[in-house]
Enzyme design. Structure first.
Site, PDB file in Angstrom:
ATOM      1  N   LYS A  49      -8.681  -5.239  -4.499  1.00  0.00           N
ATOM      2  CA  LYS A  49      -8.553  -4.861  -3.085  1.00  0.00           C
ATOM      3  C   LYS A  49      -9.065  -6.021  -2.235  1.00  0.00           C
ATOM      4  O   LYS A  49     -10.192  -6.504  -2.444  1.00  0.00           O
ATOM      5  CB  LYS A  49      -9.395  -3.615  -2.837  1.00  0.00           C
ATOM      6  CG  LYS A  49      -8.832  -2.648  -1.826  1.00  0.00           C
ATOM      7  CD  LYS A  49      -9.634  -1.356  -1.927  1.00  0.00           C
ATOM      8  CE  LYS A  49      -9.292  -0.382  -0.833  1.00  0.00           C
ATOM      9  NZ  LYS A  49     -10.189   0.773  -0.857  1.00  0.00           N
TER      10      LYS A  49
HETATM   11  O1  G3P Z   1     -11.062   3.343   0.795  1.00  0.00           O
HETATM   12  C1  G3P Z   1     -10.636   3.219   2.102  1.00  0.00           C
HETATM   13  C2  G3P Z   1     -10.667   4.485   2.909  1.00  0.00           C
HETATM   14  O2  G3P Z   1     -10.010   5.522   2.337  1.00  0.00           O
HETATM   15  C3  G3P Z   1     -11.879   4.737   3.705  1.00  0.00           C
HETATM   16  O3  G3P Z   1     -11.959   6.027   4.258  1.00  0.00           O
HETATM   17  O4  G3P Z   1     -13.186   7.881   5.296  1.00  0.00           O
HETATM   18  O5  G3P Z   1     -14.308   5.651   5.055  1.00  0.00           O
HETATM   19  O6  G3P Z   1     -12.479   5.980   6.709  1.00  0.00           O
HETATM   20  P1  G3P Z   1     -13.031   6.403   5.399  1.00  0.00           P
END
Ligand code: G3P
Length: 218
Positions: A83
């Site tokens: 990533k």
């Molecule tokens: O892994 C990336 C993503 O899904 C992050 O989610 O909830 O931290 O905005 P969030």
């Protein structure tokens, strides 16, 4: 549509993998920090527990270090997707790793133009963050619609749209209607997809009636 779990919690992953409905896992530096574990140990365990792609994120911001980190992470297992952030150095790293046959997930995407750049860089996945856009009163799902439409226009774009920062089941329904390839979802949201009060009510009624028959299938 594929479902990835957005977590570095091996217990949550094993529980969902058991259903046969889990297609992969995504992690990020915050999720690794939350797990309290060493990135190489926990990611290797995750790669063992699921057959599909497992995203592990670089932590450097310059191209040379990012590439070295990406190559090291890719060495953990065959199903690693490295990533990288959507920056010039990230996309340069994406191109080199993709050309070497490594899956790359380009993360922190907040615009359709960024998604075009990632596809041109040969990303396997683009991760638009819908929840974080909603959080600032923008329209996260509109971004998914735009990216799906644009990617459809070009046969040479092989990048899969991986809907990230999912907060609710409605994000998943909407993403599926738009034809997004993958949603990466927290365990609580994924389990909530199974639930409907009429399913519970209907099952209770069937079981009560079945008992009355006195029969047994086995
Ligand atoms: O892994 C990336 C993503 O899904 C992050 O989610 O909830 O931290 O905005 P969030």
């Amino acid at each position: 549509m594929k479902f990835f779990l957005d977590t570095a919690d091996i217990g949550e992953i094993r529980e969902l993998a058991d259903t046969g409905l889990l297609d992969g896992v995504t992690t990020n530096p915050s999720l690794i920090a939350k797990s309290g574990r060493n990135i190489f140990e926990v990611v290797a365990e995750i790669c063992d527990a699921v057959d599909g792609p497992v995203s592990a994120e670089v932590a450097a911001t310059d191209f040379e270090t990012m590439l070295a980190e990406g190559q090291k992470l890719a060495g953990i297992a065959d199903n690693i997707a490295v990533k990288v952030p959507l920056t010039p150095a990230g996309l340069k790293t994406c191109r080199v790793l993709s050309q070497a046959g490594t899956m790359v997930n380009v993360t922190l995407c907040f615009s359709a133009n960024q998604a075009i750049l990632a596809a041109k860089a040969g990303a396997s996945f683009i991760s638009p963050f819908v929840g974080r856009l909603d959080d600032i009163a923008a329209d996260g799902m509109n971004l998914i619609a735009e990216i799906c439409e644009i990617y459809e226009n070009y046969d040479d774009f092989d990048t899969e749209v991986l809907v990230a920062s999912v907060r609710s089941p409605m994000h998943i329904t909407e993403a599926a209607k738009m034809g997004a390839h993958v949603a990466t979802v927290p365990a609580s949201v994924l389990w909530s997809l199974f639930k409907h009060p009429l399913t519970d009510k209907g099952l209770d009624a069937f079981l009560t009636d079945w008992k009355k028959t006195g029969q047994s299938i086995l």
